[in-house]
Design a protein around this motif. Structure first.
Motif, mmCIF file in Angstrom:
data_model
loop_
_atom_site.group_PDB
_atom_site.id
_atom_site.type_symbol
_atom_site.label_atom_id
_atom_site.label_comp_id
_atom_site.label_asym_id
_atom_site.label_seq_id
_atom_site.Cartn_x
_atom_site.Cartn_y
_atom_site.Cartn_z
ATOM 1 N N UNK A 38 41.763 -34.549 1.273
ATOM 2 C CA UNK A 38 41.646 -33.841 2.547
ATOM 3 C C UNK A 38 40.167 -33.606 2.868
ATOM 4 N N UNK A 39 39.778 -33.759 4.109
ATOM 5 C CA UNK A 39 38.366 -33.600 4.486
ATOM 6 C C UNK A 39 37.987 -32.123 4.682
ATOM 7 N N UNK A 43 35.896 -30.312 7.798
ATOM 8 C CA UNK A 43 36.561 -29.251 8.561
ATOM 9 C C UNK A 43 35.725 -27.972 8.536
ATOM 10 N N UNK A 44 35.164 -27.660 7.373
ATOM 11 C CA UNK A 44 34.338 -26.451 7.268
ATOM 12 C C UNK A 44 33.077 -26.564 8.127
ATOM 13 N N UNK A 79 46.141 -32.962 12.377
ATOM 14 C CA UNK A 79 46.147 -34.150 11.514
ATOM 15 C C UNK A 79 46.160 -33.738 10.048
ATOM 16 N N UNK A 80 45.464 -32.668 9.702
ATOM 17 C CA UNK A 80 45.492 -32.163 8.324
ATOM 18 C C UNK A 80 46.907 -31.731 7.952
ATOM 19 N N UNK A 86 42.410 -39.262 7.121
ATOM 20 C CA UNK A 86 41.377 -40.087 7.747
ATOM 21 C C UNK A 86 41.170 -39.669 9.202
ATOM 22 N N UNK A 87 42.276 -39.476 9.919
ATOM 23 C CA UNK A 87 42.189 -39.019 11.308
ATOM 24 C C UNK A 87 41.575 -37.621 11.373
ATOM 25 N N UNK A 88 41.957 -36.770 10.447
ATOM 26 C CA UNK A 88 41.427 -35.406 10.426
ATOM 27 C C UNK A 88 39.915 -35.415 10.200
ATOM 28 N N UNK A 89 39.445 -36.288 9.311
ATOM 29 C CA UNK A 89 38.004 -36.368 9.039
ATOM 30 C C UNK A 89 37.250 -36.846 10.277
#
Length: 195
Positions: A38-39, A43-44, A79-80, A86-89
């Motif tokens: 998870x990215x 996200x942070x 997305x997460x 990958x989409x979330x990142x």
């Protein structure tokens, strides 16, 4: 009892590699999804930049860019939740970039507003100074009109330079009298200090 399986008659042996290749590709695809972490860092960073943009006044000065950043961050969160890391990142990076842009625009607009306020303040001070000078000049002119008109005084002409360079002959000019209080001072009716 032992059973021996024999290949079916009429099937070619070339079909087996295609099935095994397909199974291998499916296994790799599933394992690839499971190994993408998870990215959280992206996200942070996006969340920190969003807060910095809000603190810089982006809601007032750059609301469109801040809206883009918030929308992309919401999509990254969705997305997460769907484990599409990958989409979330990607969405988190876009949200971070949009938030940085909103923050920069907000800081620029705030600086422009400060400059405009200082310019207006300077203009007001300049107007006050000009008004004060104008009032002072009017006051001075009104006082001068109440005073009697003075005739311009003429200075005495200076003597010619040749007369200044000649020494004064003895007996002409000022004389110093002794400071004796017992003797009367001779009175002269000649003006100019001649005896």
């Amino acid at each position: 009892m032992v059973h021996i399986f024999s290949p079916l008659k009429g099937r070619s042996k070339s079909g087996r590699p295609a099935v095994s290749t397909l199974a291998l590709a499916l296994a790799l695809a599933l394992s690839g999804c499971a190994t993408t972490p998870p990215p959280d860092g992206a996200m942070n960073q996006a969340q920190v930049q969003l807060q910095a943009a809000r603190d810089a006044g982006a809601a007032d000065y750059a609301p469109v860019d801040l809206g883009f950043a918030q929308n992309k961050f919401q999509q990254a969160q969705n997305a997460m939740a769907s484990r599409k890391y990958d989409d979330a990142a990607t969405l988190a990076d876009e949200a971070r970039a949009d938030a940085e842009l909103a923050r920069a625009k907000a800081r620029l607009a705030a600086a422009r507003a400060q400059i405009q306020a200082k310019t207006n303040g300077n203009r007001q001070l300049r107007d006050q100074i000009e008004q004060s000078l104008s009032d002072q000049q009017q006051h001075d002119q009104s006082q001068n009109t109440n005073l009697p008109v003075q005739q311009p005084t003429q200075d005495m002409p200076a003597p010619a330079s040749s007369s200044l360079s000649e020494p004064i002959p003895q007996g002409q000019g000022f004389q110093t009298l002794p400071q004796n209080n017992d003797q009367p001072v001779p009175q002269s009716n000649d003006q100019g200090g001649h005896p």
